[in-house]
Design a protein around this motif. Structure first.
Motif, PDB file in Angstrom:
ATOM      1  N   GLY A 135       0.783  -1.227   0.000  1.00 22.52           N
ATOM      2  CA  GLY A 135       0.000   0.000   0.000  1.00 22.52           C
ATOM      3  C   GLY A 135       0.812   1.273   0.000  1.00 22.52           C
ATOM      4  N   LYS A 136       2.128   1.173  -0.122  1.00 22.65           N
ATOM      5  CA  LYS A 136       2.955   2.373  -0.193  1.00 22.65           C
ATOM      6  C   LYS A 136       2.772   3.037  -1.550  1.00 22.65           C
ATOM      7  CE  LYS A 136       7.735   4.021   0.035  1.00 22.65           C
ATOM      8  NZ  LYS A 136       9.159   3.639   0.170  1.00 22.65           N
ATOM      9  N   VAL A 137       2.567   4.362  -1.560  1.00 24.48           N
ATOM     10  CA  VAL A 137       2.426   5.091  -2.815  1.00 24.48           C
ATOM     11  C   VAL A 137       3.821   5.332  -3.389  1.00 24.48           C
ATOM     12  CG1 VAL A 137       1.584   7.171  -3.944  1.00 24.48           C
ATOM     13  CG2 VAL A 137       0.303   6.185  -2.046  1.00 24.48           C
ATOM     14  N   LEU A 138       4.123   4.687  -4.506  1.00 21.39           N
ATOM     15  CA  LEU A 138       5.433   4.816  -5.136  1.00 21.39           C
ATOM     16  C   LEU A 138       5.505   6.027  -6.060  1.00 21.39           C
ATOM     17  CD1 LEU A 138       5.992   1.063  -6.067  1.00 21.39           C
ATOM     18  CD2 LEU A 138       6.782   2.266  -4.020  1.00 21.39           C
ATOM     19  N   ALA A 139       4.377   6.372  -6.680  1.00 25.67           N
ATOM     20  CA  ALA A 139       4.360   7.501  -7.614  1.00 25.67           C
ATOM     21  C   ALA A 139       2.926   7.942  -7.864  1.00 25.67           C
ATOM     22  CB  ALA A 139       5.036   7.126  -8.926  1.00 25.67           C
ATOM     23  N   ARG A 140       2.786   9.212  -8.245  1.00 29.92           N
ATOM     24  CA  ARG A 140       1.501   9.770  -8.675  1.00 29.92           C
ATOM     25  C   ARG A 140       1.706  10.486  -9.999  1.00 29.92           C
ATOM     26  NH1 ARG A 140       1.154  10.958  -3.003  1.00 29.92           N
ATOM     27  NH2 ARG A 140      -0.678  10.001  -2.025  1.00 29.92           N
TER      28      ARG A 140
END
Length: 241
Positions: A119-124
């Motif tokens: 669930g870690k946001v790696l990129a947006r």
């Protein structure tokens, strides 16, 4: 009052602190809070699925992701401030690509979040479009490609799955009807509709440069279906409408 009452006072404070400590955890995963909508998405190889529960409708509010393996065992559960219209899972379950936006009678995609399995946001990324019109993972799951419908023409985005970063992107006058990555992710085959009883097929390299193209006359559907691991051979399949 007095010393005799002191243990009761301390006990009440301890119970109150314990209740406050538990409250955020229980409310974060409270089923009622995410009961407005629920959707499920499955990886192409059927090895993983993610259940997404929403606390709003039409893209409003937050979402809760629950990633499960083929046996139904939970891999992870996490929340997101963005509500996904769709989620694409890599066949190894390590990456989730979520298209976020708003939808009712029409879909409007505004951005894309890349998550690790935990669930870690790696990129947006800002990805403005009406909706997707093709997507694929390379055979080794190192690259993810997305074909977009911006409303006029088409667009292709190619991402590095490990970091979530954008490798390259291009916009086209024609609508994209399909795409396929080579097994190693170094090349991408795409098919475009010319609207003149023909399709344009093209192959792009790792940097997005066009390596080959051809116009194929047919009124039937034409899609790239197979691409070898080394990127040397690919197949276009034709199917009657």
């Amino acid at each position: 009052g007095g010393k005799a009452g002191l243990p009761q006072v301390l006990m009440k404070k301890i119970l109150l602190l314990a209740a406050l400590a538990i409250l955020p955890v229980s409310s974060a995963f409270c089923g009622e809070e995410f009961g407005a909508d629920s959707r499920e998405f499955v990886s192409a190889n059927k090895a993983y699925r993610v259940k997404v529960d929403y606390n709003g409708t039409g893209g409003g509010g937050r979402a809760r992701f629950e990633l499960l393996n083929k046996a139904g065992k939970r891999v992870s559960i996490f929340e997101s401030k963005r509500a996904p219209f769709s989620v694409t899972i890599s066949g190894d379950g390590r990456r989730l690509f979520a298209l976020n936006g708003f939808w009712s009678q029409q879909v409007t995609i505004t951005d894309l979040n890349v998550y690790s399995a935990a669930g870690k946001v790696l990129a947006r990324h800002d990805v403005r479009m009406i909706g997707p019109c093709g997507e694929d993972f390379s055979g080794d799951f190192s690259v993810y490609a997305l074909a977009a419908d911006p409303g006029q023409g088409g667009a292709i985005y190619v991402f590095d799955a490990a970091t979530g970063s954008l490798r390259w992107s291009k916009k086209f006058k024609e609508r994209v009807t399909g795409l396929k990555l080579s097994g190693d992710g170094a090349r991408l085959a795409a098919v475009f509709s010319t609207g003149q009883g023909a399709y344009r097929a093209a192959v792009y390299g790792a940097d997005g440069a066009e390596a080959w193209q051809a116009v194929i006359k047919t009124r039937n559907n034409l899609v790239p279906r197979l691409f070898s691991a080394d990127g040397e051979e690919f197949e276009l399949w034709e199917g009657k409408m």
